[in-house]
Motif scaffolding. Sequence first.
Motif, mmCIF file in Angstrom:
data_model
loop_
_atom_site.group_PDB
_atom_site.id
_atom_site.type_symbol
_atom_site.label_atom_id
_atom_site.label_comp_id
_atom_site.label_asym_id
_atom_site.label_seq_id
_atom_site.Cartn_x
_atom_site.Cartn_y
_atom_site.Cartn_z
ATOM 1 N N ARG B 106 0.818 -1.216 0.000
ATOM 2 C CA ARG B 106 0.000 0.000 0.000
ATOM 3 C C ARG B 106 0.850 1.263 0.000
ATOM 4 O O ARG B 106 0.406 2.315 -0.419
ATOM 5 N N ARG B 107 2.053 1.118 0.539
ATOM 6 C CA ARG B 107 2.960 2.271 0.532
ATOM 7 C C ARG B 107 3.614 2.471 -0.831
ATOM 8 O O ARG B 107 4.271 3.470 -1.062
ATOM 9 N N LEU B 108 3.488 1.474 -1.682
ATOM 10 C CA LEU B 108 4.225 1.516 -2.941
ATOM 11 C C LEU B 108 3.347 1.665 -4.176
ATOM 12 O O LEU B 108 3.802 2.156 -5.199
ATOM 13 N N THR B 109 2.120 1.219 -4.081
ATOM 14 C CA THR B 109 1.327 1.180 -5.317
ATOM 15 C C THR B 109 -0.149 1.465 -5.088
ATOM 16 O O THR B 109 -0.703 1.154 -4.037
ATOM 17 N N GLU B 150 16.105 0.086 -3.228
ATOM 18 C CA GLU B 150 16.164 1.167 -2.250
ATOM 19 C C GLU B 150 14.747 1.602 -1.847
ATOM 20 O O GLU B 150 14.450 1.816 -0.673
ATOM 21 N N ARG B 151 13.885 1.686 -2.843
ATOM 22 C CA ARG B 151 12.518 2.162 -2.609
ATOM 23 C C ARG B 151 11.740 1.193 -1.706
ATOM 24 O O ARG B 151 11.021 1.618 -0.801
ATOM 25 N N ASP B 154 13.104 1.242 1.804
ATOM 26 C CA ASP B 154 12.682 2.476 2.454
ATOM 27 C C ASP B 154 11.229 2.385 2.918
ATOM 28 O O ASP B 154 10.886 2.835 4.010
ATOM 29 N N ALA B 155 10.405 1.778 2.090
ATOM 30 C CA ALA B 155 8.989 1.646 2.477
ATOM 31 C C ALA B 155 8.867 0.763 3.720
ATOM 32 O O ALA B 155 8.088 1.053 4.628
ATOM 33 N N GLU B 157 11.131 0.362 5.968
ATOM 34 C CA GLU B 157 11.663 1.121 7.097
ATOM 35 C C GLU B 157 10.592 2.068 7.639
ATOM 36 O O GLU B 157 10.468 2.266 8.844
ATOM 37 N N GLY B 158 9.796 2.635 6.745
ATOM 38 C CA GLY B 158 8.737 3.549 7.162
ATOM 39 C C GLY B 158 7.659 2.858 7.984
ATOM 40 O O GLY B 158 6.951 3.492 8.765
ATOM 41 N N ARG C 157 9.983 11.720 7.970
ATOM 42 C CA ARG C 157 9.542 11.216 6.686
ATOM 43 C C ARG C 157 8.055 11.418 6.492
ATOM 44 O O ARG C 157 7.284 11.464 7.446
ATOM 45 N N ASP C 159 4.949 9.723 4.189
ATOM 46 C CA ASP C 159 4.663 8.548 3.379
ATOM 47 C C ASP C 159 3.310 8.649 2.708
ATOM 48 O O ASP C 159 2.398 9.305 3.209
ATOM 49 N N VAL C 160 3.231 7.972 1.594
ATOM 50 C CA VAL C 160 1.955 7.855 0.899
ATOM 51 C C VAL C 160 1.440 6.444 1.127
ATOM 52 O O VAL C 160 2.208 5.490 1.114
ATOM 53 N N GLU C 161 0.170 6.334 1.367
ATOM 54 C CA GLU C 161 -0.410 4.998 1.505
ATOM 55 C C GLU C 161 -1.691 4.949 0.682
ATOM 56 O O GLU C 161 -2.513 5.857 0.755
ATOM 57 N N HIS C 162 -1.816 3.886 -0.100
ATOM 58 C CA HIS C 162 -3.002 3.755 -0.957
ATOM 59 C C HIS C 162 -4.059 2.899 -0.278
ATOM 60 O O HIS C 162 -3.736 1.931 0.392
ATOM 61 N N ARG C 163 -5.296 3.302 -0.467
ATOM 62 C CA ARG C 163 -6.406 2.567 0.135
ATOM 63 C C ARG C 163 -7.502 2.348 -0.902
ATOM 64 O O ARG C 163 -7.815 3.260 -1.659
ATOM 65 N N ARG C 486 8.016 10.483 -0.274
ATOM 66 C CA ARG C 486 9.419 10.065 -0.241
ATOM 67 C C ARG C 486 10.177 10.746 -1.377
ATOM 68 O O ARG C 486 9.638 10.926 -2.455
ATOM 69 N N HIS C 488 12.489 9.781 -3.392
ATOM 70 C CA HIS C 488 13.174 8.977 -4.409
ATOM 71 C C HIS C 488 12.729 9.317 -5.830
ATOM 72 O O HIS C 488 11.550 9.522 -6.073
#
Lengths: 404, 160, 857
Positions: B106-109, B150-151, B154-155, B157-158, C157, C159-163, C486, C488
Amino acid sequence: MKDIFRVRRMWRPRSELKPRYDVVIVGGGTHGLATAYYLAKNHGITNVAVLEKSYIGSGAAGRNTTIIRANYRTPEGAEFYKKSVELYEELGADLDFNLLFSQQGHLTLAHSDRGIITATERAEVNQLLGIDSRVIGRDEIRELCPEMDLSDDVTWPVMAALYHPRGGIIRHDAVVWGYARGVDRRGIEIHPYTEVTGIDRENGRVTGVQTNRGPISCGTVISATAGWSTLVCDLADVPLPITTHILQAFVTEPMKPFLDVIIVSSQMHVYISQTDRGEFLIGAEIEPYTTYRGTSTFPFLEFAARHTLELFPQLERVKVLRQWTGLCDVSPDYSPILGKTEVEGFHVSAGWGTYGFKAAPIVGTTLAELVATGDTPALIQPFELERFYTDTLVSEVAAAAVSH
Amino acid sequence: MSLSLDFLSPALGEPAPRSPLARALARSGIRDLSLDYGVLDARGDLTGHPMEGVEVVRLSPERSFVLCPYRDAPGLREWLEGRGVAAIDASGGYAGLEVEGEAVMRRLTELPLDRCPAVGAVGHVATLVLRDGDRFRLFFRQEYADYMGERVLDALEGLA
Amino acid sequence: MRLDPRPGERIDRSEPIRFTFEGKLVEGFAGDTIGSALYAGGRRVFSRSFKYHRPRGLLCCSGACPNCMMEVDGVPNVRVCVAPAHEGAVVKAQNVRGSLERDLMAATDKFGGPFTPVGFYYRTMIRPRAAWPLFEKFLRSAAGLGTIDKHARRTGRYDVEHRHADVLVIGGGSAGLEAARAAAASGEHVVVVDENAPRGDAPGGLELLAPATALGIYEGGLVPVAAGRILYKVRAKRIVVATGALEQPVIFPGNDLVGIVLPEAVRRLVHDFSIRPGEKAVVLAADDDALAIADDLRDAGTQVLEVVDLRNGPHRISASGTKGRLNGVGVEGVRYNCDLVVASGGRQPAYSLLAQAGATVAYDEGRGVFVPRDLPANVEAVGSVTGEGTGSIAPAKTLLGDKTFVCLCEDVTEKDVKRAIAEGFDSIELAKRYTTVTMGPCQGRLCHLASVRMYARETKQGEDAIGTTTARPPWSPVELGLLAGRPHEPGKRTSIHHRHKEAGATMMWTGSWRRPHSYGDPAAEARAVHESAGLIDVSTLGKLVVRGPEAAVFLERIYPNRFADLKPGRIRYAVLGTDGGRIMDDGTVARIDDETFYVTTTSTGAEGVIEWFEWWNAIWKLDLSIVDVTGAVAAVNLAGPQARELLGPLTDVDLAPDAFKYLDAKQGKVAGVPTLLLRIGFVGELGYELHFPSPHGETVWDALAATGATPFGLEPQRILRLEKMHVLIGQDTDSESNALEASMPWIVKFEKDEFVGKWALEHVQERGMRDRLVGFEMQNGSVPPEGGAVVRDGRLAGRVTSARFSEQLGRAIGLAWVPEELAVEDADITLRVSAGLERAKVRLRPFFDPEGERLRS
């Protein structure tokens, strides 16, 4: 000074449409109003109506990010915009209206060898034309903008910049209002909420326009409608090689002065300035897709914010207040389409992409001259629609680098 | 000697191939799938082809990704070609890794995780996402391996 | 000031919290906001206003208005009324010179007021022009609220979170929760977003995001939700908007005095924080809920002097104060001495999210408020946002007074608005831009309705005719850091990237690729290529396999050059043109077999070329497939007179000159890795471009490097290719260049029936050449800048596109666009170098090895 206290109307309330005008200008933005202004001021032509489908300045005039500069890539473009900057410098006094022109300087960052080449191309062209514009290195950049992150520890380290000291930002609405007041005081009529629905022709000549408030007959029609140009020109069956895209921008809450120079990064697709009100005004490149739908998108905010913070990490906690979009009419060579068309008496100011606002005073003067004399002024001959038939394009696009 | 597309097949190499993720995931505990799977970019009708140990992900009616054991890619490609399916060995083009849990995904996509397999942006990079229970296999272009490693770390780690 | 413990209070008295305000200690409890702790400690003035620096105090106490913005721990513009108090916080006033109580800038209020009517700056400081920069400096320093710490760095930090959900409910009030429960009961996955921290437990079966703010409803139903340092991007099949209604201030002279609050402020101060809001109060309200605030006040020990129901017709209201603080209010001629006025003009539906989503907004004559209509698909509204139970009136009779504020954020008074109308700014959109009403941090929450109403009254039209201004996202101001997420950025690296780093290469961007600029000594690297052999990683080249029965037909049509007659095992240079005849990209095409071609593109052009191929084949529908193998294949160029002998031992391919000729393609193994070997020579020496699977990148590189070949970077490559006059597309050409004028007429085969851009190139042929890309050699040693000008008669006549000093040749060389008449061998041209002029000779043949003997050796 006394003008502060006196409540004086800026312009008359909208009147009834007359059945005939010498000139009808479609579009009550900066280009339309400037053209009307110089028709009256320079040529004494005042039987003119400016028709605006919404309120004055409601289109690109009120949505652009107000950057004024002359450091273009082509000699044709640079010479043209140089005149525009000069006119802008005098415009406040001319209109007796303070346009809050802040000539704080303009930095176009280069983050790659290719970026430096493009900057050099522009500087060289500019210098030959007497435009103050040069490529500067990091030390000088640091002096001009000590707040910017110039370290190597970022995705796109800043390698050099094109510096244009006379570039600046201006209060865009004030340009609209100043011109409108000047136009009105010279007897030209401004008709807001008047939409053109047809352009009448006979034997290849313009004879009038149809509007939502009835027909008008006239000998000259000028379309100055930015993103809507293709639609308006369609009414006269004049095809334009133009696509319409949206350009987005946002402002933050007003903050105390922090940034005193305009920062543009083509590679990072972001540009940043701080207005005299203290807001950061941040924009990006035009969106790659074509649309007339001016809906703001969220990915734009995320993208522009991320890149803004790469340059200015200090702005992390500054808040975005509002975002908006404007329509841009983009021509194949990124240069405008200005002047005559194949329909006699029908002239256009179109294809400005993201550069239209910067050109308002010079568009106004040259189009007014065209109408008054019937001849296209030399300054705008390179921008005639005809160039797409003769293959003499004026490329403002460096091949790899993006615009702005 | 006539030419072929063998130069696309890492499995035909005698030396051991190296994973593009080897450095990024070193000591991370994340499973690197880059050298586990061969990838074929196939065009044609794959229905009716019984292929064991092989996963077919249809990208469009015409085009599919075929995942197979790394070493089997050249053979499978030949087998498919023999049956009229145009297949290119793209094994060298993709890196893959496995993460566990919806939280990190969920943090990535923004892909809906209940509708896998899917192709979409994961950490801004076009990725094929396969789901098995709580485990997600991600395949993306190998040139993004350092970035994606890395990404993803990092996610995680968050969330820690 | 703090009341005895009360049931339901949000503070935890067992946990004291201490922080500083302007260096002085402030004590509060866990659960306090910074604002409530300050208020409990007796602070009433919280900020100074934007323009006039008037004292301002808590008004909404719910994060909507600008009145309590302070700097907290270095962060400017924090609305302290909703910012949780935390131990050790450092809180400061902002936009003041001096202190909140004695702000030197307040002079603008006392003395500047009459001189600074709306838009004054447009009318003043016009002449003399020379003085404007000074004026501007003053204006700039007076503007703005908070101060940015110039040395601040990124913190923590985001963060983005998708729901994803079936239903998203925005607003956790009674209507929102009811809708949420109903949806959950029918088995749907429901997410609820609420701006307030939850009291107690999250509602059962629902996913609650709180305290969190929905920023907008964007295209595709995307709803970004700001929740501290996490940005939730929620996508739901159905969006239920239950954002309720916003209490509206009452507009009367003195309405901005400290001590005039909205009912919600009282509710929160009393119930959440157990604070007595004031000693003596007057309640002015236009609905039952607000009138009932009198009970809360009495409950908290405040003496309620009068409760005025504003629905009983308009009243004459005027407040007075000392040093900006309320000391009394007059209602219909009766004066009440008080320190608190609770004033509410009714409630306006908070429709902004709906309007952004595409709903229209109409004036509801009966209720006196704007309500949303025509909701877009999959968006619903429930509760008071629909207009239900809301209502507003214009409760105050017009009273002349300077200090009647319509917009607190921007310090816009009633007089300003009237003046704007009188000046001709008679549409609400124009007026908004002129007066800046609704453009401040409250996003129009507290001023939009009042300004529309004022417009209606002044222009003698209905509110419906005036209409609303466009609702622009975001609905609540949102930090750039949260939007950025983030830090990146995706960047591409070749499979050999780490070898370059280990060898000490300086890396640079080529499009989105990272590539070695050089390994430290470009000249030495170039020398190695000329004298022995060099090794360069060219994996970034775009690589395509075009395959199918009609592949040859396709290439024949899309390129100006011929490919149908290309024999398997042979290679040809390829320049791709647009349909307008402009150069788009270049590369090579190798024929693998009858139906298979291997196409390379430039490093930055790959995506564009693939799109271009696919676009055309969508029209032509030829039987072929186009597969991008850019990342699957690593590529290394081994070049130099010793290339053959160095490569020999590593490969099973026969490298003998007559067996493997220039422009031949062969396959075999290199270091045990299946490889396609292309004999081409961008750098002008005998060279082999090796293409092999990426996972073997380091293996092959290591093997080649072990032969003694010198790794070289892009910079030496540029020198070498320039010696050969090889064109770099995108550097030596721009978006208008065509192949004829770029001096590559031999790649255009006009005898072909058709190819993309043929008509345009024919047109160029017809009209004749205007400019030409030529080589040049400097007459002295100076190197002109790339991008520099070719000058004739003091005017720009062309551009230098590439220039380098070639050690091999012992002179400065380059490529430039010059007018056609100068495109002759030995012609003299003048170039701009360091703002001076230098002479150069035009050269039309490669500077180095013009016959290509070394390439073919």
